[in-house]
Design a protein around this motif. Sequence first.
Motif, short mmCIF file in Angstrom:
data_model
loop_
_atom_site.label_atom_id
_atom_site.label_comp_id
_atom_site.label_asym_id
_atom_site.label_seq_id
_atom_site.Cartn_x
_atom_site.Cartn_y
_atom_site.Cartn_z
N GLU A 53 28.71 66.02 10.00
CA GLU A 53 28.63 65.02 11.06
C GLU A 53 28.93 63.64 10.47
N ILE A 54 29.64 62.87 11.25
CA ILE A 54 29.98 61.51 10.86
C ILE A 54 28.78 60.62 11.19
N SER A 55 28.46 59.68 10.31
CA SER A 55 27.33 58.79 10.56
C SER A 55 27.78 57.56 11.38
N LEU A 85 34.49 51.96 9.55
CA LEU A 85 35.89 52.30 9.81
C LEU A 85 36.49 51.43 10.92
N VAL A 86 35.76 51.25 12.00
CA VAL A 86 36.25 50.42 13.12
C VAL A 86 36.38 48.97 12.68
N CYS A 87 35.40 48.48 11.94
CA CYS A 87 35.45 47.08 11.47
C CYS A 87 36.60 46.87 10.50
N ASP A 88 36.85 47.82 9.62
CA ASP A 88 38.00 47.73 8.71
C ASP A 88 39.30 47.72 9.51
N PHE A 89 39.38 48.57 10.54
CA PHE A 89 40.58 48.67 11.38
C PHE A 89 40.89 47.34 12.06
N TYR A 90 39.84 46.63 12.51
CA TYR A 90 40.01 45.36 13.21
C TYR A 90 39.79 44.14 12.32
N SER A 91 39.59 44.36 11.03
CA SER A 91 39.41 43.29 10.04
C SER A 91 38.27 42.33 10.40
N ILE A 92 37.14 42.91 10.73
CA ILE A 92 35.93 42.10 10.97
C ILE A 92 34.78 42.72 10.18
N LYS A 98 48.71 51.47 24.76
CA LYS A 98 48.66 50.96 23.39
C LYS A 98 47.24 51.06 22.83
N PHE A 99 46.26 50.71 23.66
CA PHE A 99 44.85 50.83 23.28
C PHE A 99 44.49 52.30 23.03
N ALA A 100 44.96 53.17 23.89
CA ALA A 100 44.69 54.62 23.74
C ALA A 100 45.29 55.13 22.43
N ASN A 101 46.47 54.65 22.06
CA ASN A 101 47.09 55.06 20.80
C ASN A 101 46.27 54.59 19.59
N SER A 102 45.75 53.37 19.66
CA SER A 102 44.93 52.88 18.55
C SER A 102 43.62 53.67 18.47
N MET A 103 43.10 54.09 19.60
CA MET A 103 41.89 54.93 19.61
C MET A 103 42.18 56.30 18.98
N ASP A 104 43.34 56.86 19.29
CA ASP A 104 43.73 58.14 18.68
C ASP A 104 43.86 58.01 17.16
N GLU A 105 44.44 56.90 16.73
CA GLU A 105 44.60 56.64 15.30
C GLU A 105 43.23 56.54 14.62
N LEU A 106 42.31 55.82 15.24
CA LEU A 106 40.95 55.71 14.70
C LEU A 106 40.26 57.07 14.65
N ARG A 107 40.42 57.86 15.71
CA ARG A 107 39.80 59.19 15.76
C ARG A 107 40.33 60.07 14.63
N LYS A 108 41.64 60.01 14.37
CA LYS A 108 42.22 60.80 13.28
C LYS A 108 41.64 60.39 11.93
N LYS A 109 41.47 59.08 11.73
CA LYS A 109 40.88 58.60 10.48
C LYS A 109 39.46 59.11 10.31
N MET A 110 38.71 59.15 11.41
CA MET A 110 37.33 59.62 11.33
C MET A 110 37.27 61.12 11.07
N LYS A 111 38.18 61.85 11.69
CA LYS A 111 38.19 63.31 11.52
C LYS A 111 38.60 63.69 10.10
N MET A 112 39.35 62.82 9.42
CA MET A 112 39.77 63.11 8.05
C MET A 112 38.56 63.28 7.13
N LYS A 113 37.48 62.59 7.44
CA LYS A 113 36.28 62.70 6.62
C LYS A 113 35.68 64.10 6.73
N LEU A 114 35.87 64.73 7.87
CA LEU A 114 35.28 66.05 8.09
C LEU A 114 36.00 67.17 7.34
N VAL A 115 37.22 66.90 6.92
CA VAL A 115 38.01 67.95 6.24
C VAL A 115 37.67 68.04 4.78
#
Length: 121
Positions: free
Chosen positions: A24-26, A33-40, A104-121
Amino acid sequence: NRKEVDIELAKQMMKNFVKNVSREISIDYIQKLVCDFYSISVELVKSKTRKREIVQARQISMFFAKDLTKASLKNIGMHFGGRDHSTVIHAVQSVSDMMDIDSKFANSMDELRKKMKMKLV
């Protein structure tokens, strides 16, 4: 299989068993991850600020926390500066609506989801 149990057989059986255990992702990982993606900074997402870009990152983090963890709405809210469960519900709905409206927002959400799922592999 009527085989004698030895170290190799035990290792092979454990390998098959461990593969099927899902991790499980914490919420902290999602925030980072989201903050890194948006640089905040994560501190800004947890703060009371209502700047548009901070609010959006906060809502996206809440959306993924609800979607990818088993945490309660109250628990998710506590990770974001003690916010109420209704704030989490609003965030999830806002992000869902934005994904339906803005491709465009939906695509960035998909990109974020893929990054999060990478941790599960």
